[in-house]
Design a protein around this motif. Sequence first.
Motif, PDB file in Angstrom:
ATOM      1  N   GLY A  33       0.751  -1.202   0.044  1.00  0.00           N
ATOM      2  CA  GLY A  33       0.140   0.022   0.119  1.00  0.00           C
ATOM      3  C   GLY A  33       0.834   1.217  -0.141  1.00  0.00           C
ATOM      4  O   GLY A  33       0.638   2.190  -0.699  1.00  0.00           O
ATOM      5  N   LEU A  34       1.754   1.194   0.738  1.00  0.00           N
ATOM      6  CA  LEU A  34       2.726   2.390   0.897  1.00  0.00           C
ATOM      7  C   LEU A  34       3.459   2.501  -0.519  1.00  0.00           C
ATOM      8  O   LEU A  34       3.797   3.667  -0.926  1.00  0.00           O
ATOM      9  N   ALA A  35       4.110   1.406  -1.156  1.00  0.00           N
ATOM     10  CA  ALA A  35       4.657   1.532  -2.283  1.00  0.00           C
ATOM     11  C   ALA A  35       3.768   2.234  -3.416  1.00  0.00           C
ATOM     12  O   ALA A  35       4.192   3.052  -4.132  1.00  0.00           O
ATOM     13  N   SER A  36       2.551   1.527  -3.513  1.00  0.00           N
ATOM     14  CA  SER A  36       1.550   2.018  -4.501  1.00  0.00           C
ATOM     15  C   SER A  36       1.362   3.641  -4.269  1.00  0.00           C
ATOM     16  O   SER A  36       1.027   4.341  -5.250  1.00  0.00           O
ATOM     17  N   THR A  37       1.218   3.956  -3.052  1.00  0.00           N
ATOM     18  CA  THR A  37       0.793   5.333  -2.674  1.00  0.00           C
ATOM     19  C   THR A  37       2.037   6.307  -3.170  1.00  0.00           C
ATOM     20  O   THR A  37       1.721   7.420  -3.775  1.00  0.00           O
ATOM     21  N   LEU A  38       3.307   6.001  -2.871  1.00  0.00           N
ATOM     22  CA  LEU A  38       4.202   6.924  -3.281  1.00  0.00           C
ATOM     23  C   LEU A  38       4.346   6.993  -4.716  1.00  0.00           C
ATOM     24  O   LEU A  38       4.757   7.975  -5.336  1.00  0.00           O
ATOM     25  N   VAL A  39       4.264   5.792  -5.520  1.00  0.00           N
ATOM     26  CA  VAL A  39       4.302   5.978  -7.021  1.00  0.00           C
ATOM     27  C   VAL A  39       3.078   6.761  -7.485  1.00  0.00           C
ATOM     28  O   VAL A  39       3.303   7.500  -8.338  1.00  0.00           O
ATOM     29  N   PHE A  40       2.167   6.490  -6.888  1.00  0.00           N
ATOM     30  CA  PHE A  40       1.076   7.314  -7.447  1.00  0.00           C
ATOM     31  C   PHE A  40       1.136   8.945  -7.177  1.00  0.00           C
ATOM     32  O   PHE A  40       0.714   9.400  -7.982  1.00  0.00           O
ATOM     33  N   LEU A  41       1.595   9.080  -5.915  1.00  0.00           N
ATOM     34  CA  LEU A  41       1.525  10.468  -5.607  1.00  0.00           C
ATOM     35  C   LEU A  41       2.756  11.241  -6.799  1.00  0.00           C
ATOM     36  O   LEU A  41       2.576  12.447  -6.992  1.00  0.00           O
ATOM     37  N   ALA A  42       3.906  10.429  -6.547  1.00  0.00           N
ATOM     38  CA  ALA A  42       5.010  11.001  -7.597  1.00  0.00           C
ATOM     39  C   ALA A  42       4.620  11.354  -8.916  1.00  0.00           C
ATOM     40  O   ALA A  42       4.896  12.236  -9.521  1.00  0.00           O
ATOM     41  N   SER A  43       3.955  10.408  -9.527  1.00  0.00           N
ATOM     42  CA  SER A  43       3.480  10.261 -10.689  1.00  0.00           C
ATOM     43  C   SER A  43       2.545  11.495 -11.139  1.00  0.00           C
ATOM     44  O   SER A  43       2.618  12.099 -12.007  1.00  0.00           O
ATOM     45  N   GLY A  44       1.565  11.472 -10.189  1.00  0.00           N
ATOM     46  CA  GLY A  44       0.402  12.377 -10.292  1.00  0.00           C
ATOM     47  C   GLY A  44       0.931  13.847 -10.065  1.00  0.00           C
ATOM     48  O   GLY A  44       0.654  14.770 -10.767  1.00  0.00           O
ATOM     49  N   ALA A  45       2.006  14.044  -9.241  1.00  0.00           N
ATOM     50  CA  ALA A  45       2.344  15.271  -8.794  1.00  0.00           C
ATOM     51  C   ALA A  45       3.115  15.951 -10.287  1.00  0.00           C
ATOM     52  O   ALA A  45       3.285  17.114 -10.376  1.00  0.00           O
ATOM     53  N   VAL A  46       3.978  14.982 -10.966  1.00  0.00           N
ATOM     54  CA  VAL A  46       4.642  15.452 -12.321  1.00  0.00           C
ATOM     55  C   VAL A  46       3.455  15.916 -13.225  1.00  0.00           C
ATOM     56  O   VAL A  46       3.635  17.036 -13.675  1.00  0.00           O
ATOM     57  N   LEU A  47       2.306  15.392 -13.372  1.00  0.00           N
ATOM     58  CA  LEU A  47       1.396  15.947 -14.264  1.00  0.00           C
ATOM     59  C   LEU A  47       0.572  17.247 -13.647  1.00  0.00           C
ATOM     60  O   LEU A  47       0.423  17.968 -14.612  1.00  0.00           O
ATOM     61  N   VAL A  48       0.541  17.424 -12.211  1.00  0.00           N
ATOM     62  CA  VAL A  48      -0.069  18.621 -11.814  1.00  0.00           C
ATOM     63  C   VAL A  48       1.046  19.575 -12.062  1.00  0.00           C
ATOM     64  O   VAL A  48       0.564  20.798 -12.717  1.00  0.00           O
ATOM     65  N   LEU A  49       2.255  19.463 -11.901  1.00  0.00           N
ATOM     66  CA  LEU A  49       3.312  20.419 -12.464  1.00  0.00           C
ATOM     67  C   LEU A  49       3.127  20.800 -14.019  1.00  0.00           C
ATOM     68  O   LEU A  49       3.308  22.136 -14.255  1.00  0.00           O
TER      69      LEU A  49
END
Length: 524
Positions: A33-49
């Motif tokens: 769950g933690l691994a998935s959350t980190l990847v989801f957050l990092a990838s999503g943050a790039v698209l927000v940027l």
Amino acid sequence: MDTSPTTVPGATKDSVQPATVIEPVQRRALPNGLASTLVFLASGAVLVLETVSLRLVGPYLGVTLQVTSSVIGVALGAIAYGAWLGGWLADRRDPRTLLAPALVLAGITTAITLPVVRYAGEVLRGGATAGILLLTALAVFLPAALLAAVTPLVVKLQLSDLNRTGQVVGRLSSIGTLGGITATLGTGFVLVAALPSTVIMVGLALLLGLTGLWLGYYLWRQERTSVPGRPGVKAAVALLGLVAAGLATVAPNPCDVETAYHCARVEVDAENPDGRLLVLNSAWHSYVDLADPTHLEFEYTQWIGAVADVAAPAGQRLDAVHLGGGGFTIPTYLSATRPGTVNTVFEIDGELVELGRRELGVKPGPELRPVVGDARMLVGDLPDDSADLVVGDAFGHLVVPWHLATREMAADIRRVVRPGGLYVQNVIDYPPLRFIRAELATVRAEFGHLALVAPPAAISGAQGANFLIVAADTPLPLEALRQRLGENEGSVTVLDGAALDQFIDDALVLTDEFAPVDQLLATA
């Protein structure tokens, strides 16, 4: 040959011990769950940027195809280099010591992006290719690269069983993609509509920074290890974060109002206390005199006013359709000079309409009907022969939106214009004047009569300027228009007939299938 084993001098046979084999320390994989959350957050943050960066650079570079392509290209480059660097580091260092710093640094660089872009943007204003690439790189590259490094670090930690390599990589890759999709849709449909860019960027920076700090504490609790680093380095990073936050609060903000489409501000004319200048994405868009609705400050608005003045007997009401509202200068002028005129204004930016009501004296009513939506779609809903005058004055920065510049759009406008009615279109172009020629050829393909109003120096290709296309299915009142414009004074030329055909030459007719508007506007 003596084949007996070699012994250390002074040691007995019984004292020789076999070499000790040091087994590598097997660290536990991160919880799924933690691994998935980190990847989801990092990838999503790039698209927000990536999405918000278009709004950050827009006030300085405009919102053109080149700017959009630059932001996408720089973001993809950052993802490529960040993923490569993250994988390289994961094979040389314990990824657990790198994950938290990567997120914290991504948060700090995201916060720094705001002041960097706003200070650098003032220097790099304009549309030069080098300036576009540099400013978009400053807006996107560093935080996106740091975030892209997170996924390979997490993947390395999850590969405790080589028999599950494909499953782990596939699952985390899928989750990263879902994070990007969610962020793109959420930013485009929700965040940008609800929050200013500053709030989005600062909020993202805090989310990344706090996530990194929490993750560092979590991993320390799990293994009783701290992220290596000297206290001085940690203090420097913390100080950098504080400086970034401070700069973000004092950085110059070019927007009074940040709408879904524009960075907008209204300036008071220093020479006329009743004059208001509407600036959209750094471009002067409209001028309104609150005390005199008949005052037309910009030359191109004077030309449109002149066309309207000769379109019908003085004072006669018109049914007018305006593609683009902006400061509502022309609709207000028509209402003042031709009482009873009904102005239907198609403006895609609803917040711009509200800004007009608050600061530019726009008063919706029976004679002024703002309709929020895309002009291409809204014109298609109009009845045949329903307008005496159609005014095309819609821009994305300095560019006519491509789908409003095609032959199909011109055909729809011709359907709406009554016999004897007029279509006028404002176009901005620069030498070598490829776009205005193409747009003239496009409008000519649908309307039987055509004229061009522009400064002589612009027609000769010596300078960029506004150009006004005037079209109808019946002969145009050109002599009256020339007299009204004072053509003989030399400040403006009305081009028609053979001279106009020679100017257009063999220019491309733009269609929905092929309308490279941004490329035609690019200077040689």
